[in-house]
Write a protein that holds these residues in place. Structure first.
Motif, short mmCIF file in Angstrom:
data_model
loop_
_atom_site.label_atom_id
_atom_site.label_comp_id
_atom_site.label_asym_id
_atom_site.label_seq_id
_atom_site.Cartn_x
_atom_site.Cartn_y
_atom_site.Cartn_z
N THR B 351 0.88 -1.16 0.00
CA THR B 351 0.00 0.00 0.00
C THR B 351 0.92 1.21 0.00
N ILE B 352 0.38 2.35 -0.43
CA ILE B 352 1.23 3.52 -0.55
C ILE B 352 0.92 4.53 0.56
N GLY B 353 1.95 4.90 1.31
CA GLY B 353 1.77 5.86 2.39
C GLY B 353 1.53 7.25 1.84
N GLU B 354 0.78 8.05 2.59
CA GLU B 354 0.52 9.41 2.11
C GLU B 354 0.21 10.30 3.30
N GLU B 355 0.96 11.38 3.41
CA GLU B 355 0.73 12.34 4.49
C GLU B 355 -0.39 13.27 4.07
N ASP B 356 -1.18 13.73 5.03
CA ASP B 356 -2.26 14.67 4.73
C ASP B 356 -1.64 15.95 4.15
#
Lengths: 505, 552
Positions: B351-356
């Motif tokens: 899965t791909i991490g993503e910061e707000d």
């Protein structure tokens, strides 16, 4: 010899000004006078020189005689009694006439009469007011230099101990503002061998404190010598701009979840009871919902359409295969506004927005939560929770332990333990302990579990294992900075904020 | 959460084995009960709210003995018929359900009487939701005569001697006089009549939901046989409560007898101790736990948790109130398997991490401000009206109050500047300049949102030292906008917290972002701050939207 050269290079301009004077003058006031500096400046230079063992400063107490206001006048214009005597002749003259002629004040004139009488220099008559004439003795001493006059010729301030005729001193002291005797500190210096050595050096070279743009423009720096600094001494403190230390730790925590492939969730602090509790299958009469644990806010929330599904699940399990809690669900209760009690509310909202094609998906949040508690050393009414969910049809309890183990490894804890626990929204529920490497014991850091179908199905639309955790971070963060009173995390003491070391993990 | 205190010897006798202390501690916490302490001869454990059946020594020991493999499997409780009747009158609408039983041949002593009282009390607070859902009473059988009436009466017409009282009183006085009356009268708001148990000889046995009668409802060492009643608003809750109490009494050596509860339209025989059958979806449980258990293995694990097993179905003991779904069985299997035996695994799923994105923006803003040598503070979102409004000398109050705050912080902050003024006021003994900033959430009313409250992330900057002035704070603002590549303007305005003529509105792309100015000396004085201060506060989310729009 190099030592001396080194000292010369570092001499401050004040020291350079003072040093040559020391060849002739060793007493503070005369050094100041000859160096054309104030005594304060000289003292600073002398202290620096003494630190370098170039001189030794001695101070001793002494008495000294100072010339006061009238004394200074009499020194210039002569003593009043002498002037009085010179204004007399052999016939009686009225006091007024004499006073005027001698340019004295009435008060001085009266004092002169007494003084001269004691010297047998005058004769007094009381007829027709006070009148005075000179005597033979008077004529004899009129043109001599009196000891009092001689004394006034000295340089003042004069050392009391040096004054030979003490009776004169005591006499003049009694007279109005003529002389005074004061206790004083006498500061003198002696040159050390090193000082004598130093005086042989050429101190006349112009040394420069600061390089200026002008020097660079004119090229005049070529002729200048730059004073050496003492680069080893401490300097006044300045302060850097800094992030709050708590935010540094939280950023680190966020980065761990990002690295593990989690997406960040954010959301409101003010939530409805619906999202915070009901959507998580917490029965409306659950003891934890009692007023004292939760901050309630004035107002009522609008409900999303799926609230009816949630209501059904509470009442009879709906289509989840559960029996439900079997009570009448209250719409009023679910509309209540509160400050979120856990970040799990964000997980509920995230689930309600997810679609089947988004799976598998992983989310995290590092966010504030609220508990209605009075502040004390171990309780805050606002603190941080680290939340995570893994929505994956193939997820299971072993994965849950896997993710948490990875996270805590990066936080510096090598082992994670799960213990059975209970939360209304997870089944199985577990308490997460980590092994403290220094205290050598298990410490409890928060809850975790797999969301119940009663939570997942109404929100997501279908059942799917959802691993979930909510961990308290205050304890770990506080411990890193050796904070024992949890209130110190948000005390905003400026000294603490400035001096707190960085999060160095 | 409720805790119970257990006599260690009694416990060991019930369990049938004495474990070394460390193992005892470990097994207690691995059963899903939180061990608080073992001291002297007493064990204190916290029981989670899903297992009220463990709130008695007997119930806890039963589960524990099974868990450690001594007395495993479904415990059978034989119920004999007593033929005794309880007649439920249709007047008890406020608490319409009851379930009753008789337990005979008990041997009681002080310790057991304490245990019986503990069961009732702990069950009533948790399972009974502080008597709101259900309440329970136990009576020496010899004092009462059947049939018993469960009936509502106007309390003015009833006299009896409440538990612990010397004399009879009018029942109407009980809510005011009796300690339990005072404690539970909030449950009876609006009641004109109260439910009573009254026996065949017209003796009052109890007044609900308050107290037993001292004459009929006092159990002592001489008591051998007891009558047990549970009443409440939820039939299932009442029945399970009775099951939990009677099985605990049976584990003390009593014999259970049924009672016929006669409603106007039906007759129910209680207690109902036959187990409930549930078909087990083995693959569901295996999937959820990541295990590969076979039929025979799962049967053993179920028996460890006190269940019975019959051809792919589980037999759930009648005292268990918490099995709503297969998933509850899965948890018990996990406990029996041992939480410590699950090996951690990281699945091979990408899965791909993503910061707000706003958080990314806020972090960049932080970096700019730190570069300008500002110090970040972090305040609570809860403040006081005094700080937010009064000390700022603002006329109208737009802050949002909390309904029930325990501490003095009882308003949501609508701006950050007051927090920073408090920080400056509290830090006057530290070195200047004190130049601060904070990024954080603020709250204002807005009917358009789901909650009627709009939450906005703000940025506030505050400079404080001897020579501070408007120019210096404008320079910070300039640096910030220049870092974002944005033009902005400051327009004259008025605000009571600032010096007239030294306060401006921060505007960018036709939007009003916030304000900037020098604080009025009267405001500084109201805080007790003896140093000039300047500052600005702006809507960081609005700024983010502008930046986002521009960068597209």
């Amino acid at each position: 010899m190099d030592d001396i050269k080194n000292i010369v290079a570092k001499l401050h301009p004040l020291e350079r000004q003072v040093l040559p004077v020391l060849q002739q003058h060793l007493e503070l006031s005369s050094i100041a006078k000859n160096a054309k500096l104030t005594e304060v400046e000289v003292m600073r230079a002398l202290q620096w020189l003494e630190n370098k063992e170039i001189i030794k400063i001695q101070s001793e107490k002494r008495k000294s005689i100072h010339l006061e206001k009238n004394g200074q006048t009499y020194k210039k214009e002569g003593l009043p009694e002498k002037r009085f005597l010179k204004a007399l002749d052999e016939s009686f003259k009225g006091l007024n006439v004499i006073t005027k002629k001698a340019k004295l004040s009435r008060e001085e004139a009266t004092a002169c009469v007494g003084l001269l009488k004691r010297k047998n220099a005058v004769e007094i008559s009381q007829q027709e007011g006070l009148s005075v004439k000179i005597t033979e003795e008077g004529k004899k001493i009129r043109n001599l230099e009196w000891p009092e006059e001689y004394f006034l010729l000295h340089v003042f301030p004069k050392e009391y101990e040096e004054a030979k005729d003490r009776t004169i001193v005591e006499e003049l002291r009694k007279r109005k503002e003529l002389i005074s005797v004061r206790d004083e500190k006498k500061i003198t210096v002696t040159l050390s061998p090193r000082g004598h050595e130093l005086l042989k050096e050429d101190l006349s070279a112009e040394v420069v404190n600061r390089l200026t743009p002008g020097m660079l423009r004119m090229g005049s720096w070529k002729e200048k010598t730059f004073r050496s600094y003492d680069v080893e001494i401490n300097v006044p403190k300045i302060f850097q701009g800094k992030k709050h230390f708590d935010n540094e730790a939280l950023e680190y925590i966020k980065q761990i979840w990002l690295d593990l492939g989690f997406k960040e969730m954010t959301g409101n602090y003010v939530q409805s009871a619906f999202w915070d509790l009901d959507a998580l299958f917490v029965p409306q009469d659950h003891p934890a919902r009692e007023m004292q644990d939760t901050f309630y806010v004035e107002g009522k929330a609008k409900l999303p359409p799926l609230w009816k599904k949630v209501k059904e699940v509470h009442e009879n399990g709906g289509d989840t295969g559960s029996a439900g809690w079997r009570y009448a669900f209250s719409e009023e209760e679910t509309k209540q506004l509160l400050l979120r009690t856990h970040t799990t509310v964000l997980s509920a909202q995230t689930l309600s927005r997810l679609k089947k094609e988004d799976l598998p998906a992983k989310f995290f949040a590092v966010g504030r939560v609220f508990r209605n508690e009075a502040l004390d050393w171990k309780h805050l009414f606002e603190f941080y929770q680290v939340e995570g969910i893994v929505v994956d049809p193939h997820a299971n309890l072993k994965h849950l332990k896997g993710y948490l183990t990875q996270f805590y490894k990066k936080m510096g804890y090598s082992a994670v333990r799960m213990r059975p626990a209970h939360f209304p929204y997870t089944e199985p529920s577990l308490e997460v302990d980590v092994f403290h490497p220094i205290k050598k014991q298990w410490i409890e850091l928060g809850g975790a579990g797999i969301f119940r179908p009663e939570v997942v199905k109404p929100l997501l639309g279908f059942d799917c294992p959802v691993l979930a955790w909510g961990q308290g971070m205050g304890r770990i963060i506080g411990e890193y900075w050796k904070i024992t009173d949890i209130r110190d995390l948000y005390k905003n003491d400026i000294k603490q904020l400035r001096e707190m070391k960085l999060w160095l993990r | 959460m409720p805790t119970i205190t257990i006599n260690k010897q009694v416990f060991e006798q019930l369990v049938g084995k004495i474990l070394p202390l460390e193992e005892l501690k470990d097994r207690i916490s691995m059963l899903g009960t939180d061990l608080e302490k073992i001291e002297n001869n007493e064990i204190t454990v916290e029981i989670f709210p899903n297992r009220p059946d463990m709130l008695s020594e007997q119930g806890f020991a039963r589960a524990f003995s099974s868990f450690i493999g001594i007395k495993t499997g479904l415990q059978k409780y034989h119920v004999k018929e007593s033929g005794c009747k309880v007649i439920v009158d249709s007047s008890v609408t406020m608490r319409p359900y009851t379930a009753c039983a008789i337990v005979k041949n008990l041997t009681l002593d002080d310790e057991r009487i304490r245990q019986i009282m503990q069961i009732q009390e702990k069950l009533a607070t948790t399972h009974g939701r502080n008597r709101k859902k259900s309440a329970y009473g136990i009576y020496p059988l010899e004092n009462i005569s059947f049939p018993i009436n469960y009936i509502a009466h106007d309390p003015k017409n009833i006299k009896f001697k409440p538990l612990g009282f010397e004399t009879e009183v009018c029942a109407a006085a009980v809510p005011e006089l009796h300690p339990k009356g005072k404690a539970y009268k909030h449950l009876t708001e609006g009641w004109k009549e109260y439910p009573f148990f009254i026996d065949a000889k017209n003796k009052v046995m109890c007044m609900l939901p308050f107290t037993n009668s001292d004459d009929t409802g006092k159990v002592d060492e001489k008591t051998k046989n007891v009558f047990v009643e549970c009443t409440g608003t939820d039939l299932r809750n009442v029945e399970v409560a009775l099951n939990m109490i009677t099985t605990a009494l049976a584990d003390m050596g009593g014999e259970i007898y049924s009672v016929e509860v006669v409603y106007s339209d039906k007759m129910v025989i209680t207690p109902k101790l036959q187990p409930k059958k549930m078909l087990v979806d083995l693959s569901y449980i295996n999937r959820l736990l990541g295990l590969l258990l076979k039929d025979t293995e799962i049967a053993v694990l179920f028996e460890r948790m006190g269940y019975g097993w019959e051809n792919g179905s589980v037999l759930i003991p009648a005292y268990r109130a918490d099995i709503l779904h297969q998933v509850d069985l899965a948890e018990d299997i996990a406990i029996a398997y041992g939480y410590e035996n699950f090996k951690e695994t990281i699945p091979n799923v990408a899965t791909i991490g993503e910061e707000d994105p706003f958080e990314v923006f806020a972090r960049k803003i932080r970096e700019v401000l730190v570069g300008l040598r500002l110090l970040e503070t972090k305040n609570y979102h809860l403040s006081t009206k005094e700080d937010l409004v009064e000390k700022m000398q603002i006329g109208e109050n737009k802050t949002l109050p909390l309904k029930n705050a325990l501490g003095e912080h009882n308003h949501l902050r609508n701006w950050i500047i007051p927090n920073l003024l408090r920080v400056l006021t509290d830090n006057q003994h530290h070195q200047y300049p004190q130049n601060l900033f904070e990024i954080g959430r603020t709250f204002v009313a807005n009917k358009k949102t789901e909650t009627g409250i709009e939450e906005k992330e703000h940025l506030a900057v505050m400079l404080c030292h001897e020579k501070v002035d408007f120019t210096e704070i404008r320079q910070i603002l300039d640096a910030l906008f220049s870092a974002l590549g944005l033009e902005y303007a400051v327009k004259e305005m008025e605000h009571p917290s600032f010096i007239r003529g030294r306060i401006g509105m921060i505007c960018c792309r036709n939007q009003e972002l916030g304000l900037i100015g020098e604080f009025a000396p009267s405001v500084l004085a109201s805080w007790g701050l003896l140093m000039p201060a300047v500052g600005f506060e702006l809507d960081l989310e609005m700024l983010f939207e502008i930046v986002k729009g521009k960068e597209k």
